[in-house]
Design a protein around this motif. Structure first.
Motif, mmCIF file in Angstrom:
data_model
loop_
_atom_site.group_PDB
_atom_site.id
_atom_site.type_symbol
_atom_site.label_atom_id
_atom_site.label_comp_id
_atom_site.label_asym_id
_atom_site.label_seq_id
_atom_site.Cartn_x
_atom_site.Cartn_y
_atom_site.Cartn_z
ATOM 1 N N MET A 202 -25.808 90.731 135.432
ATOM 2 C CA MET A 202 -26.290 89.380 135.125
ATOM 3 C C MET A 202 -27.556 89.431 134.269
ATOM 4 N N SER A 203 -28.539 90.203 134.691
ATOM 5 C CA SER A 203 -29.796 90.259 133.956
ATOM 6 C C SER A 203 -29.636 90.918 132.589
ATOM 7 N N LEU A 204 -28.798 91.956 132.512
ATOM 8 C CA LEU A 204 -28.592 92.615 131.222
ATOM 9 C C LEU A 204 -27.791 91.729 130.279
ATOM 10 N N THR A 205 -26.909 90.896 130.814
ATOM 11 C CA THR A 205 -26.169 89.948 129.982
ATOM 12 C C THR A 205 -27.093 88.924 129.349
ATOM 13 N N LEU A 206 -28.188 88.605 130.015
ATOM 14 C CA LEU A 206 -29.167 87.685 129.442
ATOM 15 C C LEU A 206 -30.087 88.387 128.451
ATOM 16 N N ALA A 207 -30.516 89.605 128.778
ATOM 17 C CA ALA A 207 -31.525 90.285 127.957
ATOM 18 C C ALA A 207 -30.930 90.894 126.694
ATOM 19 N N LEU A 208 -29.755 91.501 126.792
ATOM 20 C CA LEU A 208 -29.203 92.235 125.653
ATOM 21 C C LEU A 208 -28.862 91.340 124.465
ATOM 22 N N PRO A 209 -28.193 90.195 124.631
ATOM 23 C CA PRO A 209 -27.916 89.346 123.459
ATOM 24 C C PRO A 209 -29.178 88.828 122.780
ATOM 25 N N PHE A 210 -30.203 88.474 123.566
ATOM 26 C CA PHE A 210 -31.454 88.017 122.967
ATOM 27 C C PHE A 210 -32.081 89.123 122.125
ATOM 28 N N TRP A 211 -32.205 90.314 122.715
ATOM 29 C CA TRP A 211 -32.822 91.423 121.992
ATOM 30 C C TRP A 211 -32.013 91.802 120.755
ATOM 31 N N LEU A 212 -30.690 91.821 120.873
ATOM 32 C CA LEU A 212 -29.853 92.205 119.742
ATOM 33 C C LEU A 212 -29.937 91.186 118.613
ATOM 34 N N SER A 213 -29.950 89.908 118.946
ATOM 35 C CA SER A 213 -30.065 88.877 117.914
ATOM 36 C C SER A 213 -31.425 88.929 117.224
ATOM 37 N N PHE A 214 -32.486 89.204 117.989
ATOM 38 C CA PHE A 214 -33.811 89.327 117.386
ATOM 39 C C PHE A 214 -33.874 90.516 116.434
ATOM 40 N N MET A 215 -33.282 91.640 116.849
ATOM 41 C CA MET A 215 -33.309 92.830 116.011
ATOM 42 C C MET A 215 -32.509 92.626 114.717
ATOM 43 N N ILE A 216 -31.346 92.017 114.832
ATOM 44 C CA ILE A 216 -30.526 91.782 113.637
ATOM 45 C C ILE A 216 -31.247 90.841 112.673
ATOM 46 N N PHE A 217 -31.827 89.778 113.224
ATOM 47 C CA PHE A 217 -32.557 88.831 112.373
ATOM 48 C C PHE A 217 -33.755 89.500 111.709
ATOM 49 N N GLY A 218 -34.501 90.295 112.468
ATOM 50 C CA GLY A 218 -35.692 90.925 111.919
ATOM 51 C C GLY A 218 -35.386 91.953 110.844
ATOM 52 N N TRP A 219 -34.400 92.809 111.065
ATOM 53 C CA TRP A 219 -34.093 93.853 110.092
ATOM 54 C C TRP A 219 -33.400 93.307 108.855
ATOM 55 N N LEU A 220 -32.731 92.172 108.967
ATOM 56 C CA LEU A 220 -32.072 91.590 107.792
ATOM 57 C C LEU A 220 -33.022 90.734 106.963
ATOM 58 N N ASN A 221 -33.954 90.055 107.610
ATOM 59 C CA ASN A 221 -34.809 89.107 106.903
ATOM 60 C C ASN A 221 -36.232 89.605 106.695
ATOM 61 N N ASN A 222 -36.743 90.426 107.597
ATOM 62 C CA ASN A 222 -38.120 90.913 107.502
ATOM 63 C C ASN A 222 -38.126 92.430 107.652
ATOM 64 N N THR A 223 -37.439 93.097 106.747
ATOM 65 C CA THR A 223 -37.290 94.555 106.859
ATOM 66 C C THR A 223 -38.625 95.265 106.751
ATOM 67 N N ASN A 224 -39.437 94.889 105.784
ATOM 68 C CA ASN A 224 -40.743 95.543 105.604
ATOM 69 C C ASN A 224 -41.638 95.340 106.827
ATOM 70 N N HIS A 225 -41.606 94.142 107.375
ATOM 71 C CA HIS A 225 -42.414 93.869 108.568
ATOM 72 C C HIS A 225 -41.954 94.718 109.746
ATOM 73 N N MET A 226 -40.653 94.931 109.889
ATOM 74 C CA MET A 226 -40.131 95.740 110.987
ATOM 75 C C MET A 226 -40.542 97.198 110.836
ATOM 76 N N PHE A 227 -40.553 97.703 109.603
ATOM 77 C CA PHE A 227 -41.006 99.075 109.389
ATOM 78 C C PHE A 227 -42.507 99.216 109.662
ATOM 79 N N ILE A 228 -43.269 98.210 109.233
ATOM 80 C CA ILE A 228 -44.716 98.256 109.459
ATOM 81 C C ILE A 228 -45.034 98.198 110.951
#
Length: 226
Positions: free
Chosen positions: A103-129
């Motif tokens: 239950m808890s991982l079902t809530l945490a994993l989609p949030f974290w995965l969506s944040f990571m995909i959004f960050g690496w696609l739109n703010n790649t330089n910021h993610m590396f920094i």
């Protein structure tokens, strides 16, 4: 008769071969949703509206959401879901779904995965920094990148395990104390009942705090990639 201590967290049932215990997740909707449609709002409605308004201001302050006022609704809904399940799990014979990793991982994993995909696609330089703190010595740069990468990868695990462990710990302690009451004297039983009331009050506070911590950390993680 309880086979083992952890059988109180067993989600399986033999009724129609269905895990009907998981249906406890909809009890919050059944109990609290009709309150919003009453002609005269109750005190519970006003109290919950106060909580929502306070969370909205805090999430908006953390995320600096000035242009999109509905951006905090996602985290308020997450808080409400975890809060209702934690509180309902304190009642007798109601299954605590948040005490399970699924239950808890079902809530945490989609949030974290969506944040990571959004960050690496739109703010790649910021993610590396973000992987390398400022003023890091050249010798430590590879190690800091490795440490920061590991810390980012284990975020959904830490979120889910924190929620699960806190909910399990209180329930196990209450169960252990209740099993010892059979062999106690009358005076000790009264002391045991008082201790369990205090422990139940503490568990109610933990249920609220864990829902707040889960939603706050999710909000902070989203703020890092935005």
């Amino acid at each position: 008769m309880m086979n083992n201590l952890f059988s109180i967290f067993d989600p399986t049932t033999n009724f129609f071969n269905l895990s009907l215990n998981w249906m406890s997740m909809i009890l919050g909707i059944i109990f609290f949703l009709p309150i919003f449609f009453w002609l005269v709002p109750s005190r519970i409605y006003y109290f919950y509206q106060k909580i929502i308004f306070t969370l909205h201001l805090e999430f908006k302050l953390l995320s600096n959401l000035n242009s999109f006022n509905g951006g905090t609704l996602l985290f308020i809904s997450l808080f409400s879901l975890i809060f209702f399940n934690n509180i309902l799990g304190l009642f007798p014979y109601i299954f605590t779904s948040t005490s399970h990793l699924i239950m808890s991982l079902t809530l945490a994993l989609p949030f974290w995965l969506s944040f990571m995909i959004f960050g690496w696609l739109n703010n790649t330089n910021h993610m590396f920094i973000h992987l390398l703190p400022q003023n890091t010595p050249n010798l430590l740069m590879p190690f800091m990148v490795m440490i920061e990468s590991i810390s980012i990868l284990i975020r959904p695990i830490t979120l889910s395990v924190r929620l699960m462990a806190n909910m399990i710990a209180g329930h196990l302690l209450i169960t252990l104390m209740s099993k010892t009451g059979i062999k106690m004297s009358l005076l000790m039983v009264n002391f045991l009942i008082l201790s369990q009331v205090l422990l139940l009050t503490l568990e109610s506070a933990v249920a609220i705090i864990q829902a707040y911590v889960f939603s706050i950390l999710s909000n902070l993680y989203s703020n890092e990639v935005n």
